[in-house]
Design a protein around this motif. Sequence first.
Motif, mmCIF file in Angstrom:
data_model
loop_
_atom_site.group_PDB
_atom_site.id
_atom_site.type_symbol
_atom_site.label_atom_id
_atom_site.label_comp_id
_atom_site.label_asym_id
_atom_site.label_seq_id
_atom_site.Cartn_x
_atom_site.Cartn_y
_atom_site.Cartn_z
ATOM 1 N N VAL A 274 -18.904 7.143 -10.891
ATOM 2 C CA VAL A 274 -17.525 7.002 -10.430
ATOM 3 C C VAL A 274 -17.019 8.386 -10.038
ATOM 4 O O VAL A 274 -17.113 9.331 -10.814
ATOM 5 C CB VAL A 274 -16.607 6.436 -11.542
ATOM 6 N N TYR A 275 -16.503 8.513 -8.821
ATOM 7 C CA TYR A 275 -15.898 9.767 -8.385
ATOM 8 C C TYR A 275 -14.500 9.881 -8.959
ATOM 9 O O TYR A 275 -13.771 8.891 -9.057
ATOM 10 C CB TYR A 275 -15.778 9.805 -6.858
ATOM 11 N N THR A 276 -14.110 11.102 -9.327
ATOM 12 C CA THR A 276 -12.711 11.321 -9.702
ATOM 13 C C THR A 276 -11.890 11.373 -8.413
ATOM 14 O O THR A 276 -12.427 11.554 -7.311
ATOM 15 C CB THR A 276 -12.512 12.661 -10.432
ATOM 16 N N ARG A 277 -10.587 11.247 -8.576
ATOM 17 C CA ARG A 277 -9.706 11.305 -7.412
ATOM 18 C C ARG A 277 -9.868 12.646 -6.673
ATOM 19 O O ARG A 277 -9.976 12.684 -5.446
ATOM 20 C CB ARG A 277 -8.251 11.096 -7.849
ATOM 21 N N ALA A 278 -9.916 13.727 -7.442
ATOM 22 C CA ALA A 278 -10.019 15.055 -6.814
ATOM 23 C C ALA A 278 -11.325 15.186 -6.021
ATOM 24 O O ALA A 278 -11.340 15.726 -4.912
ATOM 25 C CB ALA A 278 -9.933 16.141 -7.878
ATOM 26 N N GLU A 279 -12.411 14.683 -6.579
ATOM 27 C CA GLU A 279 -13.700 14.756 -5.872
ATOM 28 C C GLU A 279 -13.642 13.969 -4.566
ATOM 29 O O GLU A 279 -14.106 14.424 -3.519
ATOM 30 C CB GLU A 279 -14.814 14.184 -6.762
ATOM 31 N N LEU A 280 -13.070 12.764 -4.644
ATOM 32 C CA LEU A 280 -12.993 11.933 -3.438
ATOM 33 C C LEU A 280 -12.064 12.553 -2.408
ATOM 34 O O LEU A 280 -12.348 12.527 -1.206
ATOM 35 C CB LEU A 280 -12.474 10.536 -3.790
ATOM 36 N N GLU A 281 -10.959 13.131 -2.876
ATOM 37 C CA GLU A 281 -10.015 13.741 -1.937
ATOM 38 C C GLU A 281 -10.697 14.839 -1.134
ATOM 39 O O GLU A 281 -10.483 14.963 0.078
ATOM 40 C CB GLU A 281 -8.807 14.312 -2.700
ATOM 41 N N ALA A 282 -11.526 15.614 -1.806
ATOM 42 C CA ALA A 282 -12.207 16.712 -1.118
ATOM 43 C C ALA A 282 -13.202 16.179 -0.081
ATOM 44 O O ALA A 282 -13.347 16.739 1.016
ATOM 45 C CB ALA A 282 -12.913 17.597 -2.144
ATOM 46 N N ILE A 283 -13.876 15.091 -0.404
ATOM 47 C CA ILE A 283 -14.829 14.499 0.543
ATOM 48 C C ILE A 283 -14.093 13.855 1.716
ATOM 49 O O ILE A 283 -14.482 13.998 2.883
ATOM 50 C CB ILE A 283 -15.734 13.479 -0.183
ATOM 51 N N VAL A 284 -12.996 13.166 1.414
ATOM 52 C CA VAL A 284 -12.222 12.517 2.471
ATOM 53 C C VAL A 284 -11.642 13.572 3.424
ATOM 54 O O VAL A 284 -11.601 13.360 4.640
ATOM 55 C CB VAL A 284 -11.112 11.630 1.841
#
Length: 397
Positions: free
Chosen positions: A184-194
């Motif tokens: 599961v990605y954290t929100r911060a990790e996903l935000e950086a990828i997005v």
Amino acid sequence: MHQAPPSLSTWARHISPSPTLAVDAKAKALQAAGEDVCGFAAGEPDFDTPDHIKEACIAALRAGKTKYAPTPGIEPLRQAIAAKYAADYGLKVAPSQVIVSPGGKFSCYLAILATCSPGDEVIIPAPFWVSYPEMVKLAGAVPKFVLADDTTGFRLTPAMVEAAITPKTKLLILNSPSNPTGAVYTRAELEAIVAVALKHNLYLMSDEIYEHLIYDGLAFASPATFSAEAAARTIIVSGFSKTYAMTGWRLGTTVAPAPIAKAIAELQSQMSSNATTFAQYGALAALTEKEKTSASLAQMLTAFDRRRKFLHAELNKIPGISCLLAQGAFYLFPNISSFGLTSEDFCTRLLDQQKVAAVHGSAFGAEGYLRLSYATSDAIIAKGVTRLAAFCAGLKK
Ligand SMILES: *Cc1c(COP(=O)(O)O)cnc(C)c1O
């Protein structure tokens, strides 16, 4: 008739049939032949669909909901899905952006067909769900794999994504919580990828089919909720199979920006028409009879969480195996590379010798691992992991 028949199509000749369904079918055939098989291969909850959902479907059948429905889905269900996104994630979507399809798998395929042309590149994080690469190829597009192994918790970093982007890249697929790793990605990790995806003007397909199967109090994050820009590029894929134990009902959903939703509905109008009409009334009850649904879901989550912790602890006791404690879905993805066998060889021997069914990591683009589904009884998990330990001890000799 002396001529050889004309060849089958490129699509027919090059498709790889689903290896997870194949391993599960082989395990079920052994079981039917009287063997005592411990099955860790199935990608579906072992629970039955909650009664109130079944009753709503039966009532719909009795009420004559047996005709074609509107292609994108029955209106009350589209409204209930839109309301769910608003309530769960504060995401405002119009019911017209919601398309109900015959299964989340088909929803994924429609999302890919709506965005990708022949020659376009699609970034697929590995380990990946087995259907993504085949669907991308059926669209004439080109899968580009980026492997994140257990050293990064099976999660990509923004730099890894950026390094894979070319002028031909059109779509980035994300799947958190993940099948097959449970990561599961954290929100911060996903935000950086997005942010990387938006910088390069890519579409995102966020496969959120396991959105409610998360443990340890971790919060689910959906890219479409990050910003208006992210929402304008993201197709959310989800469905009823995993959260509500409804795999056989074949009901998936996409939520997409208006032009993409329109394209998905038009593709579906020619490829399948609507998802089964009376089944949609069952799904409607899953979303509207909230108390009953949350009670069933809570029960399922308690069982999954208990099995997850047990299986994880037992796996790590086996010399030669190391396994991360995944925080979502119902899979663990142990590392078996120390045994020096290919994962396929490992799984074939494990099934032959110990009657334990697991899917080889190479099927998911990651050699050296196994996928074990803990969506099966505590008793089978305990017996299966004991057999796995015996098998591994035999290999070590
Ligand atoms: C199970 C699954 C789906 C969709 O399943 P359906 O039964 O077709 O709704 C989609 N993506 C992933 C990653 C899955 O594991």
